[in-house]
Design a protein around this motif. Structure first.
Motif, PDB file in Angstrom:
ATOM      1  N   GLY A 141     -23.271  48.553 -54.802  1.00 33.19           N
ATOM      2  CA  GLY A 141     -22.450  47.668 -55.662  1.00 33.19           C
ATOM      3  C   GLY A 141     -21.509  46.704 -55.221  1.00 33.19           C
ATOM      4  N   TYR A 142     -21.027  46.597 -54.022  1.00 29.06           N
ATOM      5  CA  TYR A 142     -20.256  45.509 -53.449  1.00 29.06           C
ATOM      6  C   TYR A 142     -20.577  45.271 -52.057  1.00 29.06           C
ATOM      7  CZ  TYR A 142     -17.512  49.634 -51.911  1.00 29.06           C
ATOM      8  OH  TYR A 142     -17.146  50.739 -51.135  1.00 29.06           O
ATOM      9  N   ARG A 143     -20.183  44.432 -51.371  1.00 29.61           N
ATOM     10  CA  ARG A 143     -20.266  44.220 -50.127  1.00 29.61           C
ATOM     11  C   ARG A 143     -18.988  44.700 -49.248  1.00 29.61           C
ATOM     12  NH1 ARG A 143     -23.452  40.475 -47.878  1.00 29.61           N
ATOM     13  NH2 ARG A 143     -23.535  42.208 -46.283  1.00 29.61           N
ATOM     14  N   ALA A 144     -19.372  45.303 -48.346  1.00 26.56           N
ATOM     15  CA  ALA A 144     -18.480  46.257 -47.588  1.00 26.56           C
ATOM     16  C   ALA A 144     -17.928  45.367 -46.205  1.00 26.56           C
ATOM     17  CB  ALA A 144     -18.968  47.537 -46.927  1.00 26.56           C
ATOM     18  N   ASN A 145     -18.249  44.253 -46.092  1.00 24.71           N
ATOM     19  CA  ASN A 145     -17.791  43.613 -44.859  1.00 24.71           C
ATOM     20  C   ASN A 145     -16.470  43.125 -44.656  1.00 24.71           C
ATOM     21  OD1 ASN A 145     -18.421  41.749 -47.001  1.00 24.71           O
ATOM     22  ND2 ASN A 145     -18.972  40.220 -45.734  1.00 24.71           N
TER      23      ASN A 145
ATOM     24  N   PRO B 190     -12.293  45.312 -40.673  1.00 23.12           N
ATOM     25  CA  PRO B 190     -13.350  44.462 -40.926  1.00 23.12           C
ATOM     26  C   PRO B 190     -13.764  43.774 -39.508  1.00 23.12           C
ATOM     27  CG  PRO B 190     -11.774  44.337 -42.611  1.00 23.12           C
ATOM     28  CD  PRO B 190     -11.165  45.198 -41.408  1.00 23.12           C
ATOM     29  N   GLY B 191     -15.034  43.600 -39.530  1.00 22.68           N
ATOM     30  CA  GLY B 191     -15.656  42.980 -38.318  1.00 22.68           C
ATOM     31  C   GLY B 191     -15.589  44.120 -37.283  1.00 22.68           C
ATOM     32  N   GLY B 192     -15.262  45.128 -37.234  1.00 19.86           N
ATOM     33  CA  GLY B 192     -15.499  45.922 -36.007  1.00 19.86           C
ATOM     34  C   GLY B 192     -14.557  45.955 -35.040  1.00 19.86           C
ATOM     35  N   SER B 193     -13.571  44.996 -34.889  1.00 17.95           N
ATOM     36  CA  SER B 193     -12.716  44.902 -33.779  1.00 17.95           C
ATOM     37  C   SER B 193     -11.684  45.878 -33.137  1.00 17.95           C
ATOM     38  CB  SER B 193     -11.957  43.326 -33.696  1.00 17.95           C
ATOM     39  OG  SER B 193     -11.232  43.396 -34.933  1.00 17.95           O
ATOM     40  N   ASN B 194     -11.215  46.685 -34.541  1.00 23.35           N
ATOM     41  CA  ASN B 194     -10.516  47.611 -33.954  1.00 23.35           C
ATOM     42  C   ASN B 194     -10.789  48.819 -34.643  1.00 23.35           C
ATOM     43  OD1 ASN B 194      -8.256  46.232 -32.989  1.00 23.35           O
ATOM     44  ND2 ASN B 194      -7.904  45.213 -35.067  1.00 23.35           N
ATOM     45  N   LYS B 195     -10.609  50.007 -33.871  1.00 20.69           N
ATOM     46  CA  LYS B 195     -11.166  51.412 -34.161  1.00 20.69           C
ATOM     47  C   LYS B 195     -10.042  52.330 -33.905  1.00 20.69           C
ATOM     48  CE  LYS B 195     -15.920  50.155 -33.053  1.00 20.69           C
ATOM     49  NZ  LYS B 195     -17.159  50.507 -32.314  1.00 20.69           N
ATOM     50  N   HIS B 196      -9.854  53.213 -34.526  1.00 22.40           N
ATOM     51  CA  HIS B 196      -8.771  54.379 -34.464  1.00 22.40           C
ATOM     52  C   HIS B 196      -9.561  55.628 -34.479  1.00 22.40           C
ATOM     53  CE1 HIS B 196      -5.672  51.523 -34.267  1.00 22.40           C
ATOM     54  NE2 HIS B 196      -6.264  50.870 -35.019  1.00 22.40           N
ATOM     55  N   TYR B 197      -8.949  56.752 -33.821  1.00 22.14           N
ATOM     56  CA  TYR B 197      -9.535  57.856 -33.757  1.00 22.14           C
ATOM     57  C   TYR B 197      -8.365  59.045 -33.706  1.00 22.14           C
ATOM     58  CZ  TYR B 197     -13.874  55.674 -32.211  1.00 22.14           C
ATOM     59  OH  TYR B 197     -15.285  54.886 -32.253  1.00 22.14           O
ATOM     60  N   ALA B 198      -8.897  60.120 -34.210  1.00 18.38           N
ATOM     61  CA  ALA B 198      -7.881  61.238 -34.222  1.00 18.38           C
ATOM     62  C   ALA B 198      -7.908  61.587 -32.874  1.00 18.38           C
ATOM     63  CB  ALA B 198      -8.386  62.134 -35.245  1.00 18.38           C
TER      64      ALA B 198
ATOM     65  N   ILE C 145     -17.336  55.447 -34.215  1.00 20.55           N
ATOM     66  CA  ILE C 145     -17.361  54.780 -35.596  1.00 20.55           C
ATOM     67  C   ILE C 145     -17.963  53.489 -35.262  1.00 20.55           C
ATOM     68  CG2 ILE C 145     -14.958  54.126 -35.544  1.00 20.55           C
ATOM     69  CD1 ILE C 145     -15.026  54.543 -38.645  1.00 20.55           C
ATOM     70  N   SER C 146     -18.844  53.251 -36.135  1.00 22.08           N
ATOM     71  CA  SER C 146     -19.425  51.879 -35.986  1.00 22.08           C
ATOM     72  C   SER C 146     -19.875  51.361 -37.473  1.00 22.08           C
ATOM     73  CB  SER C 146     -20.625  51.832 -35.168  1.00 22.08           C
ATOM     74  OG  SER C 146     -21.638  52.600 -35.462  1.00 22.08           O
ATOM     75  N   ARG C 147     -19.858  50.063 -37.670  1.00 24.79           N
ATOM     76  CA  ARG C 147     -20.562  49.528 -39.006  1.00 24.79           C
ATOM     77  C   ARG C 147     -21.542  48.395 -38.756  1.00 24.79           C
ATOM     78  NH1 ARG C 147     -15.346  47.249 -41.414  1.00 24.79           N
ATOM     79  NH2 ARG C 147     -16.648  46.613 -43.211  1.00 24.79           N
ATOM     80  N   ASP C 148     -22.364  48.254 -39.850  1.00 27.25           N
ATOM     81  CA  ASP C 148     -23.276  47.429 -39.737  1.00 27.25           C
ATOM     82  C   ASP C 148     -23.468  46.716 -41.170  1.00 27.25           C
ATOM     83  OD1 ASP C 148     -27.080  47.338 -39.622  1.00 27.25           O
ATOM     84  OD2 ASP C 148     -25.563  45.770 -39.869  1.00 27.25           O
ATOM     85  N   ASP C 149     -22.642  45.460 -40.935  1.00 25.67           N
ATOM     86  CA  ASP C 149     -22.243  44.794 -42.319  1.00 25.67           C
ATOM     87  C   ASP C 149     -23.453  44.143 -42.870  1.00 25.67           C
ATOM     88  OD1 ASP C 149     -19.046  43.678 -41.101  1.00 25.67           O
ATOM     89  OD2 ASP C 149     -19.506  45.573 -42.184  1.00 25.67           O
TER      90      ASP C 149
ATOM     91  N   ASP D  64     -24.454  46.895 -44.838  1.00 24.09           N
ATOM     92  CA  ASP D  64     -23.415  47.767 -45.830  1.00 24.09           C
ATOM     93  C   ASP D  64     -23.390  49.187 -45.567  1.00 24.09           C
ATOM     94  OD1 ASP D  64     -23.930  45.554 -48.356  1.00 24.09           O
ATOM     95  OD2 ASP D  64     -22.154  45.417 -47.093  1.00 24.09           O
ATOM     96  N   THR D  65     -23.294  49.424 -44.158  1.00 25.36           N
ATOM     97  CA  THR D  65     -23.386  50.837 -43.537  1.00 25.36           C
ATOM     98  C   THR D  65     -22.494  51.215 -42.573  1.00 25.36           C
ATOM     99  OG1 THR D  65     -25.843  50.914 -44.195  1.00 25.36           O
ATOM    100  CG2 THR D  65     -25.021  52.640 -42.772  1.00 25.36           C
ATOM    101  N   LEU D  66     -21.868  52.337 -42.781  1.00 27.33           N
ATOM    102  CA  LEU D  66     -20.906  52.877 -41.786  1.00 27.33           C
ATOM    103  C   LEU D  66     -21.665  53.953 -41.172  1.00 27.33           C
ATOM    104  CD1 LEU D  66     -18.068  53.030 -40.766  1.00 27.33           C
ATOM    105  CD2 LEU D  66     -17.541  54.459 -42.726  1.00 27.33           C
ATOM    106  N   TYR D  67     -21.358  54.208 -39.831  1.00 21.98           N
ATOM    107  CA  TYR D  67     -21.626  55.207 -38.933  1.00 21.98           C
ATOM    108  C   TYR D  67     -20.715  56.292 -38.648  1.00 21.98           C
ATOM    109  CZ  TYR D  67     -26.167  52.859 -39.442  1.00 21.98           C
ATOM    110  OH  TYR D  67     -27.051  52.007 -40.120  1.00 21.98           O
TER     111      TYR D  67
END
Length: 122
Positions: free
Chosen positions: A24-28, A51-59, A68-72, A75-78
């Motif tokens: 229903g929307y673009r997640a990028n 957005p773009g995947g350059s910054n990642k944070h973890y507990a 964590i990764s994303r495929d814009d 529109d999928t998050l892993y």
């Protein structure tokens, strides 16, 4: 709409890979995150990606074990989870938001939420 998949039951030290598909929307352009909630406990932020995947944070509890990764394009998050522990058990939710003003793992940043997928580690 966000839809999670990939949950299940696994033995300790096993692995699972969760997926979250946006429709229903673009997640990028969104900050995306994974949260979890164990029975009787508050929801906690697990991982986030900008957005773009350059910054990642973890507990702290999942650093070195979860990725964590994303495929814009799709529109999928892993969330790849390795060396799972019983304390990782819970309902896992993906979320999308337009900013990270409250801190990358804070739920207040996120506007859209999935229904959750159960992860059970024994």
């Amino acid at each position: 709409q966000l839809v999670e998949s990939g949950g299940g039951s696994v033995q300790a030290e096993g692995s699972l890979k969760l997926s979250c598909s946006a429709s229903g929307y673009r997640a990028n352009g969104y900050y995306l995150g994974w949260f979890r909630q164990a029975p009787g406990k508050d929801r906690e932020g697990v991982a986030s990606i900008s957005p773009g995947g350059s910054n990642k944070h973890y507990a702290d509890s999942v650093k070195g074990r979860f990725t964590i990764s994303r495929d814009d394009a799709s529109d999928t998050l892993y969330l790849e989870m390795n060396s799972l522990k019983p304390e990782d058990t819970g309902a896992y939710y993906c979320a999308a938001g337009t900013h990270a003003l409250y801190g990358p793992l804070q739920s207040e940043n996120y506007k859209f939420w999935g229904q959750g997928t159960q992860v059970t580690v024994s």
